[in-house]
Design a protein around this motif. Structure first.
Motif, short mmCIF file in Angstrom:
data_model
loop_
_atom_site.label_atom_id
_atom_site.label_comp_id
_atom_site.label_asym_id
_atom_site.label_seq_id
_atom_site.Cartn_x
_atom_site.Cartn_y
_atom_site.Cartn_z
N THR A 141 0.83 -1.20 0.00
CA THR A 141 0.00 0.00 0.00
C THR A 141 0.87 1.25 0.00
OG1 THR A 141 -1.75 -1.20 1.15
CG2 THR A 141 -1.87 1.21 1.19
N GLY A 171 2.42 1.84 -3.50
CA GLY A 171 1.49 2.31 -4.52
C GLY A 171 1.91 1.81 -5.89
N GLU A 220 -0.99 -2.55 -7.42
CA GLU A 220 -2.29 -3.07 -7.02
C GLU A 220 -2.49 -4.54 -7.36
OE1 GLU A 220 -1.78 0.08 -8.10
OE2 GLU A 220 -2.35 1.02 -6.21
N VAL A 268 0.76 6.76 5.03
CA VAL A 268 1.15 6.63 3.63
C VAL A 268 0.46 7.65 2.74
CG1 VAL A 268 1.62 4.17 3.93
CG2 VAL A 268 -0.59 4.89 2.99
N LYS A 271 -3.00 6.86 -1.37
CA LYS A 271 -2.50 5.48 -1.38
C LYS A 271 -3.41 4.57 -0.57
CE LYS A 271 2.31 6.29 -2.50
NZ LYS A 271 3.70 6.17 -2.09
#
Length: 133
Positions: free
Chosen positions: A75, A78, A81, A112, A116
């Motif tokens: 996460t 970024g 995914e 974060v 994100k």
């Protein structure tokens, strides 16, 4: 000087066995065949080094702890995914609840950044939908 360091253990068979325990076939098929076609041997290296090495280290980290770290790291990075969706599925597979996974994303937001964390939550939603299908 080399005697001061603990040697890393890389166990290919243990790596593939753990991979099969952690990831369902759909998660493995989403990444590995295409990767193998593009970079032959890289998949084997990843499985051996990661699941047969890092995950096999002695220590106080449970699989659940390791998955929380994976969710947080992916996460925070970024742009990864597909890997995050796979790790959400793995988290469910090892017994984490949907609520724990969602709350981990919410908890990450001030650390974060909200964008994100939102991307992480979208990946969580994608993983949940795939599991439900």
């Amino acid at each position: 000087m080399q005697d001061r360091f603990t040697r890393a253990t890389l166990d290919r068979e243990a790596g593939y066995a753990l991979l099969d325990e952690l990831q369902d076939q759909a998660t493995q098929q989403a990444a590995f065949p295409a990767l193998e076609g593009l970079a032959p041997g890289f998949t084997d290296w990843v499985v051996t080094a990661l699941f047969g090495g890092t995950y096999q280290r002695e220590g106080d980290l449970s699989l659940r702890d390791r998955q929380l770290l994976n969710l947080a790291a992916l996460t925070a990075l970024g742009g990864v995914e597909p890997q995050l969706v796979g790790h959400v599925r793995t988290s469910l597979r090892i017994g984490m609840s949907r609520e724990e996974i969602v709350e981990s994303m919410v908890h990450l937001a001030p650390y974060v950044g909200v964008p994100k964390a939102l991307a992480g939550l979208r990946a969580v939603g994608t993983a949940f939908a795939a599991v439900d299908a």
